[in-house]
Design an enzyme around this catalytic site. Sequence first.
Site, PDB file in Angstrom:
ATOM      1  N   SER A 133       0.855  -1.181   0.000  1.00 19.06           N
ATOM      2  CA  SER A 133       0.000   0.000   0.000  1.00 19.06           C
ATOM      3  C   SER A 133       0.891   1.231   0.000  1.00 19.06           C
ATOM      4  O   SER A 133       1.692   1.415   0.919  1.00 19.06           O
ATOM      5  CB  SER A 133      -0.899  -0.055   1.245  1.00 19.06           C
ATOM      6  OG  SER A 133      -1.669   1.116   1.366  1.00 19.06           O
ATOM      7  N   LYS A 159      -0.933  -0.920  -4.467  1.00 25.03           N
ATOM      8  CA  LYS A 159      -2.156  -0.176  -4.116  1.00 25.03           C
ATOM      9  C   LYS A 159      -1.765   1.268  -3.873  1.00 25.03           C
ATOM     10  O   LYS A 159      -0.877   1.544  -3.067  1.00 25.03           O
ATOM     11  CB  LYS A 159      -2.785  -0.805  -2.871  1.00 25.03           C
ATOM     12  CG  LYS A 159      -3.808   0.043  -2.141  1.00 25.03           C
ATOM     13  CD  LYS A 159      -4.545  -0.788  -1.103  1.00 25.03           C
ATOM     14  CE  LYS A 159      -4.685  -0.069   0.224  1.00 25.03           C
ATOM     15  NZ  LYS A 159      -5.362  -0.887   1.246  1.00 25.03           N
ATOM     16  N   LEU A 160      -2.432   2.169  -4.580  1.00 26.56           N
ATOM     17  CA  LEU A 160      -2.167   3.596  -4.391  1.00 26.56           C
ATOM     18  C   LEU A 160      -3.260   4.193  -3.531  1.00 26.56           C
ATOM     19  O   LEU A 160      -4.459   4.011  -3.809  1.00 26.56           O
ATOM     20  CB  LEU A 160      -2.153   4.326  -5.742  1.00 26.56           C
ATOM     21  CG  LEU A 160      -1.155   3.837  -6.792  1.00 26.56           C
ATOM     22  CD1 LEU A 160      -1.284   4.700  -8.053  1.00 26.56           C
ATOM     23  CD2 LEU A 160       0.274   3.886  -6.260  1.00 26.56           C
ATOM     24  N   LYS A 161      -2.867   4.919  -2.503  1.00 20.74           N
ATOM     25  CA  LYS A 161      -3.843   5.684  -1.739  1.00 20.74           C
ATOM     26  C   LYS A 161      -4.258   6.876  -2.589  1.00 20.74           C
ATOM     27  O   LYS A 161      -3.400   7.526  -3.199  1.00 20.74           O
ATOM     28  CB  LYS A 161      -3.210   6.159  -0.428  1.00 20.74           C
ATOM     29  CG  LYS A 161      -2.949   5.027   0.563  1.00 20.74           C
ATOM     30  CD  LYS A 161      -4.249   4.440   1.081  1.00 20.74           C
ATOM     31  CE  LYS A 161      -4.014   3.524   2.275  1.00 20.74           C
ATOM     32  NZ  LYS A 161      -5.294   2.990   2.797  1.00 20.74           N
ATOM     33  N   ASP A 187      -7.111   2.986  -3.147  1.00 17.64           N
ATOM     34  CA  ASP A 187      -7.854   2.997  -1.880  1.00 17.64           C
ATOM     35  C   ASP A 187      -8.121   4.444  -1.477  1.00 17.64           C
ATOM     36  O   ASP A 187      -7.187   5.213  -1.248  1.00 17.64           O
ATOM     37  CB  ASP A 187      -7.030   2.292  -0.797  1.00 17.64           C
ATOM     38  CG  ASP A 187      -7.782   2.157   0.523  1.00 17.64           C
ATOM     39  OD1 ASP A 187      -8.942   2.605   0.615  1.00 17.64           O
ATOM     40  OD2 ASP A 187      -7.195   1.592   1.481  1.00 17.64           O
ATOM     41  N   ASN A 189     -10.141   5.363   1.214  1.00 15.60           N
ATOM     42  CA  ASN A 189     -10.482   5.541   2.626  1.00 15.60           C
ATOM     43  C   ASN A 189     -11.640   6.522   2.819  1.00 15.60           C
ATOM     44  O   ASN A 189     -11.562   7.471   3.607  1.00 15.60           O
ATOM     45  CB  ASN A 189      -9.258   5.974   3.449  1.00 15.60           C
ATOM     46  CG  ASN A 189      -8.259   4.857   3.627  1.00 15.60           C
ATOM     47  OD1 ASN A 189      -7.162   4.905   3.078  1.00 15.60           O
ATOM     48  ND2 ASN A 189      -8.632   3.818   4.351  1.00 15.60           N
ATOM     49  N   GLU A 212     -11.037   0.723  -3.644  1.00  9.11           N
ATOM     50  CA  GLU A 212     -11.365   0.348  -2.268  1.00  9.11           C
ATOM     51  C   GLU A 212     -11.998   1.527  -1.533  1.00  9.11           C
ATOM     52  O   GLU A 212     -11.462   2.636  -1.546  1.00  9.11           O
ATOM     53  CB  GLU A 212     -10.062  -0.087  -1.585  1.00  9.11           C
ATOM     54  CG  GLU A 212     -10.191  -0.529  -0.133  1.00  9.11           C
ATOM     55  CD  GLU A 212      -8.834  -0.984   0.438  1.00  9.11           C
ATOM     56  OE1 GLU A 212      -7.885  -1.207  -0.342  1.00  9.11           O
ATOM     57  OE2 GLU A 212      -8.738  -1.103   1.670  1.00  9.11           O
ATOM     58  N   ASP A 237     -13.817  -1.795   2.576  1.00 14.95           N
ATOM     59  CA  ASP A 237     -12.927  -1.974   3.728  1.00 14.95           C
ATOM     60  C   ASP A 237     -13.707  -1.495   4.955  1.00 14.95           C
ATOM     61  O   ASP A 237     -14.402  -2.286   5.614  1.00 14.95           O
ATOM     62  CB  ASP A 237     -11.631  -1.189   3.482  1.00 14.95           C
ATOM     63  CG  ASP A 237     -10.659  -1.164   4.660  1.00 14.95           C
ATOM     64  OD1 ASP A 237     -11.003  -1.674   5.735  1.00 14.95           O
ATOM     65  OD2 ASP A 237      -9.547  -0.615   4.529  1.00 14.95           O
ATOM     66  N   LYS A 261     -10.018  -7.396   7.117  1.00 16.94           N
ATOM     67  CA  LYS A 261      -9.052  -7.084   8.168  1.00 16.94           C
ATOM     68  C   LYS A 261      -9.613  -7.677   9.444  1.00 16.94           C
ATOM     69  O   LYS A 261     -10.657  -7.226   9.935  1.00 16.94           O
ATOM     70  CB  LYS A 261      -8.912  -5.568   8.350  1.00 16.94           C
ATOM     71  CG  LYS A 261      -8.182  -4.863   7.232  1.00 16.94           C
ATOM     72  CD  LYS A 261      -8.076  -3.382   7.534  1.00 16.94           C
ATOM     73  CE  LYS A 261      -7.474  -2.643   6.356  1.00 16.94           C
ATOM     74  NZ  LYS A 261      -7.570  -1.169   6.531  1.00 16.94           N
ATOM     75  N   GLY A 289      -4.330  -4.743   5.751  1.00 17.44           N
ATOM     76  CA  GLY A 289      -3.319  -4.587   6.792  1.00 17.44           C
ATOM     77  C   GLY A 289      -3.539  -3.307   7.550  1.00 17.44           C
ATOM     78  O   GLY A 289      -4.256  -2.403   7.090  1.00 17.44           O
TER      79      GLY A 289
END
Length: 366
Positions: A133, A159-161, A187, A189, A212, A237, A261, A289
């Site tokens: 990530s 995985k790119l934020k 992702d 968030n 995500e 997530d 998770k 994670g």
Amino acid sequence: MKINGIELRRIAMPLKAPFRTSFGEQTARDILLLRVETPDGEGWGECVAMAEPRYNSEYVDGAAAALRRFLVPALPGDVRANTVAAALEPFKGHQMAKAALESAVLDAELRASGRSLASYLGATRNRVPSGVSVGIMDSVPELLDAVAGFIAEGYLRIKLKIAPGWDVEPVRAVRERFGDGLLLQVDANAAYTLADARHLERLDEFGLLLVEQPLADDDLVQHAELSRRLATPVCLDESVDSAAQAAAAISLGSCSIVNIKPGRVGGYLEARRIHDLCRAHGVAVWCGGMLETGIGRAANVALAALPGFTLPGDTSASSRYDTTDITPPFALSDGHLDVPTGPGIGVEPVPAILDEVTTSTEWIAL
Ligand code: OSB
Ligand code: MG
């Protein structure tokens, strides 16, 4: 199994590099470890609550308080791991605190019987593919350098934020530089709303594995709407904190992939239930994670070896986070991590390293 008591141990661990997400930047880790002591052994659990309640509502001081005041005292004197969740059920929420407690009891129980967590959970592989990530950076060239470094180390999926203002351009740059063969996902968030659907559609041209948690945690209905609009598969997530929530997401069509998770869902047993449910519905899962130490990582790797985990997880090597782990480090071999085979989670903290990073300990007699 009788329990003498439980040690709450706080440790401070640096992060090799700041990790920036849409909800904040992290430069170090403040971690709570649990050690269950029985008359003839012990067991370890890692609480993945972060220092501040920005990823979800839990935070490490709150988890310690919940454990001390409500959760540990609720354990029966003679406990089995598969009864812990029911004993804690009267207390709402606090999944990460509950997960840590159940994990430590389960580790102690499995160590006592000489069985590995991987075998107990039903693992079918002895190594798991590793993804990484990659946080939000100040510039695209800086991101490209970081991704190039991870690919050179052998990571099999990137995985790119992302966040508003850091999405289409960095994704395009990574795709152009590393080619269509790179397994790539993003992702958010929970940083977007359904009003951003048009903008998120622009990610469709990059052939991503998934996006995500694009929308807010409690937006299952909006995620379903967004899933219909995007060609890119939607993965949840933060929205999934139980098997019941996973079932709701699947029946609403909110996602076609779930990031599991164990901490977020209250433990490895609930994580396995979500795996089983998703597998029965043809929904792919992968192991997320929370920047764990080797304790949490060992258990995650065991879970990730179950047959429904068909996508590489955020189960990175210890070296991604820090120069020294508290356990013997997990290292990449051919882009994979080996699943521990020893009793329980199969690893233990190295006492000298553990002492060095410990900031406080507290004993709760049972
Ligand atoms: O959203 O998956 C996430 C880390 C902390 C909190 C939330 C997330 C993450 C990661 C890092 O993406 C995964 C890892 O390397 O452990
Ligand atoms: Mg995530």
